[in-house]
Write a protein that holds these residues in place. Structure first.
Motif, PDB file in Angstrom:
ATOM      1  N   LEU A 179      -1.108   4.853 -13.996  1.00 47.57           N
ATOM      2  CA  LEU A 179       0.174   5.300 -14.548  1.00 47.57           C
ATOM      3  C   LEU A 179       1.274   5.240 -13.494  1.00 47.57           C
ATOM      4  CD1 LEU A 179       0.726   8.343 -16.883  1.00 47.57           C
ATOM      5  CD2 LEU A 179       2.252   7.934 -14.953  1.00 47.57           C
ATOM      6  N   GLY A 180       1.016   5.839 -12.333  1.00 43.52           N
ATOM      7  CA  GLY A 180       2.030   5.860 -11.281  1.00 43.52           C
ATOM      8  C   GLY A 180       2.398   4.475 -10.793  1.00 43.52           C
ATOM      9  N   ALA A 181       1.399   3.623 -10.639  1.00 41.54           N
ATOM     10  CA  ALA A 181       1.653   2.273 -10.121  1.00 41.54           C
ATOM     11  C   ALA A 181       2.402   1.417 -11.141  1.00 41.54           C
ATOM     12  CB  ALA A 181       0.330   1.608  -9.743  1.00 41.54           C
ATOM     13  N   PHE A 182       1.989   1.485 -12.407  1.00 38.41           N
ATOM     14  CA  PHE A 182       2.666   0.693 -13.443  1.00 38.41           C
ATOM     15  C   PHE A 182       4.115   1.154 -13.609  1.00 38.41           C
ATOM     16  CE2 PHE A 182       3.793  -0.018 -17.964  1.00 38.41           C
ATOM     17  CZ  PHE A 182       3.730  -1.406 -17.964  1.00 38.41           C
ATOM     18  N   ARG A 183       4.329   2.460 -13.573  1.00 38.22           N
ATOM     19  CA  ARG A 183       5.687   2.998 -13.665  1.00 38.22           C
ATOM     20  C   ARG A 183       6.550   2.473 -12.522  1.00 38.22           C
ATOM     21  NH1 ARG A 183       7.118   9.516 -13.230  1.00 38.22           N
ATOM     22  NH2 ARG A 183       9.401   9.294 -13.302  1.00 38.22           N
ATOM     23  N   LEU A 201       1.578  -2.814  -6.844  1.00 41.93           N
ATOM     24  CA  LEU A 201       0.770  -3.919  -7.376  1.00 41.93           C
ATOM     25  C   LEU A 201      -0.641  -3.866  -6.810  1.00 41.93           C
ATOM     26  CD1 LEU A 201       3.355  -6.859  -7.244  1.00 41.93           C
ATOM     27  CD2 LEU A 201       2.330  -5.873  -9.309  1.00 41.93           C
ATOM     28  N   GLY A 202      -0.758  -3.489  -5.528  1.00 39.38           N
ATOM     29  CA  GLY A 202      -2.074  -3.355  -4.914  1.00 39.38           C
ATOM     30  C   GLY A 202      -2.907  -2.271  -5.585  1.00 39.38           C
ATOM     31  N   VAL A 203      -2.264  -1.147  -5.927  1.00 44.20           N
ATOM     32  CA  VAL A 203      -2.965  -0.054  -6.608  1.00 44.20           C
ATOM     33  C   VAL A 203      -3.447  -0.510  -7.980  1.00 44.20           C
ATOM     34  CG1 VAL A 203      -2.702   2.234  -7.651  1.00 44.20           C
ATOM     35  CG2 VAL A 203      -1.762   1.779  -5.377  1.00 44.20           C
ATOM     36  N   LEU A 204      -2.605  -1.244  -8.710  1.00 46.14           N
ATOM     37  CA  LEU A 204      -2.996  -1.742 -10.032  1.00 46.14           C
ATOM     38  C   LEU A 204      -4.195  -2.671  -9.930  1.00 46.14           C
ATOM     39  CD1 LEU A 204       0.426  -2.440 -11.816  1.00 46.14           C
ATOM     40  CD2 LEU A 204      -1.166  -0.552 -12.204  1.00 46.14           C
ATOM     41  N   ALA A 205      -4.176  -3.566  -8.936  1.00 45.64           N
ATOM     42  CA  ALA A 205      -5.298  -4.489  -8.743  1.00 45.64           C
ATOM     43  C   ALA A 205      -6.568  -3.720  -8.392  1.00 45.64           C
ATOM     44  CB  ALA A 205      -4.961  -5.494  -7.648  1.00 45.64           C
ATOM     45  N   PHE A 206      -6.448  -2.711  -7.554  1.00 42.93           N
ATOM     46  CA  PHE A 206      -7.591  -1.912  -7.110  1.00 42.93           C
ATOM     47  C   PHE A 206      -8.252  -1.167  -8.272  1.00 42.93           C
ATOM     48  CE2 PHE A 206      -9.125   2.304  -5.696  1.00 42.93           C
ATOM     49  CZ  PHE A 206     -10.149   1.901  -4.847  1.00 42.93           C
ATOM     50  N   THR A 207      -7.445  -0.721  -9.225  1.00 45.74           N
ATOM     51  CA  THR A 207      -7.973   0.070 -10.348  1.00 45.74           C
ATOM     52  C   THR A 207      -8.445  -0.794 -11.517  1.00 45.74           C
ATOM     53  OG1 THR A 207      -5.729   0.298 -11.256  1.00 45.74           O
ATOM     54  CG2 THR A 207      -6.514   2.039  -9.776  1.00 45.74           C
ATOM     55  N   GLY A 208      -8.396  -2.121 -11.366  1.00 48.79           N
ATOM     56  CA  GLY A 208      -8.844  -2.999 -12.439  1.00 48.79           C
ATOM     57  C   GLY A 208      -7.874  -3.097 -13.596  1.00 48.79           C
ATOM     58  N   PHE A 209      -6.614  -2.803 -13.335  1.00 51.49           N
ATOM     59  CA  PHE A 209      -5.597  -2.776 -14.389  1.00 51.49           C
ATOM     60  C   PHE A 209      -5.425  -4.133 -15.058  1.00 51.49           C
ATOM     61  CE2 PHE A 209      -1.172  -3.404 -15.700  1.00 51.49           C
ATOM     62  CZ  PHE A 209      -0.972  -2.315 -16.530  1.00 51.49           C
TER      63      PHE A 209
END
Length: 298
Positions: free
Chosen positions: A37-41, A194-202
């Motif tokens: 949520l935080g990363a996408f926002r 973007l790195g956080v999204l990639a890490f979480t499998g988004f």
């Protein structure tokens, strides 16, 4: 419309946008993790700001970039995740009321770190506000025993970051256009987000195909564009039309909007919590009263 009337339109629009942010976070958490949520926002807000404000980055000089980076992380990046994690355990309205402690914390930091002069009434205001915060947390824990109210510390940590950021903006970045600061900050934040999204499998197609996820993404898209990017622009314009005192009075309105959304969404809320929230707002008012007088005399 005259500026004297337009500033009121901006004020209530801003209160509606920021006050609605907390219920949108709650809805976004149905299909997304706090990290997603935080990363996408952050990513969506960064894209929007870069589209409308990229030409303002040219005003940012080499001496500004360190403070831009610090401001971006403590003023936007980390608080976004802290509020998302907080709302996994506490109601959105409670998180919003705790967010109203920002002026109190900024005042305390000003005294102990920035050597701000204070008077007796301001000290009383801070004390009242802190008592209200403690009362709100304790009453909420009694009303919702199934919720972990240790998570109420997270909005207070985020509010402390906001308070530090306010001092940084005032001390080191005051000579830059507000849109330039926001755009440059989110340009930096875009890459770790973007790195956080990639890490979480988004970016997994099966994950994105889920109906719950798509609904949550819709809520967070509204939050990112309206409650983050557009709200920053409106706030900057509001300051230009009025003054810092009038603009920051939105602090008093945000919890009212958030509380209304919380009640509509079925959150438990009793009179004792309402009184505790009111106590916090009284503390905010008293702690900032000297600032009001100073601004009105200018």
């Amino acid at each position: 419309m005259k500026d004297s009337n337009l500033k009121w339109v901006y004020l209530f629009t801003l209160a509606l946008l920021w006050g609605s942010s907390f219920i949108l976070i709650k809805k976004g958490l149905v299909g997304l993790s706090p990290l997603q949520l935080g990363a996408f926002r952050t990513v969506l807000a960064a894209i929007f700001l870069l589209i409308i404000g990229f030409n303002k980055i040219k005003f940012v000089k080499k001496k500004h970039w360190l403070w831009i980076i610090i401001s971006g992380f403590i003023g936007s990046f980390f608080p976004t995740f802290l509020f998302a994690y907080a709302e996994t355990e506490i109601d959105s309205a409670i998180a919003a009321i705790l967010n109203s402690t920002v002026p109190l914390i900024a005042f305390v930091l000003g005294i102990f770190i920035f050597n701000t002069v204070f008077n007796k009434k301001q000290f009383i205001g801070v004390s009242i506000g802190l008592l209200g915060s403690v009362g709100l947390i304790l009453s909420g824990a009694n009303l919702n025993p199934d919720q972990n109210y240790w998570f109420a510390i997270l909005p207070i940590i985020a509010s402390t970051m906001y308070a530090f950021n306010a001092n940084i903006l005032k001390t080191y970045l005051e000579d830059l256009p507000a849109l330039g600061i926001a755009t440059a900050s989110f340009l930096i934040l875009l890459f770790p987000a973007l790195g956080v999204l990639a890490f979480t499998g988004f970016f997994d197609t099966q994950f994105l195909a889920q109906e719950e996820v798509q609904t949550s993404l819709l809520y967070i898209s509204v939050l990112a564009i309206l409650g983050t990017a557009l709200a920053k622009i409106i706030f900057n314009r509001l300051i230009q039309l009025s003054n810092a005192v009038f603009s920051t009075s939105v602090t008093y309105l945000i919890p009212v909007i958030a509380l209304g959304w919380g009640i509509v969404d079925g959150e438990k809320f009793e009179l004792i919590q309402l009184l505790a929230g009111f106590v916090i707002l009284i503390g905010v008012y008293l702690a900032n009263k000297k600032k009001k007088k100073k601004s009105l005399s200018n």
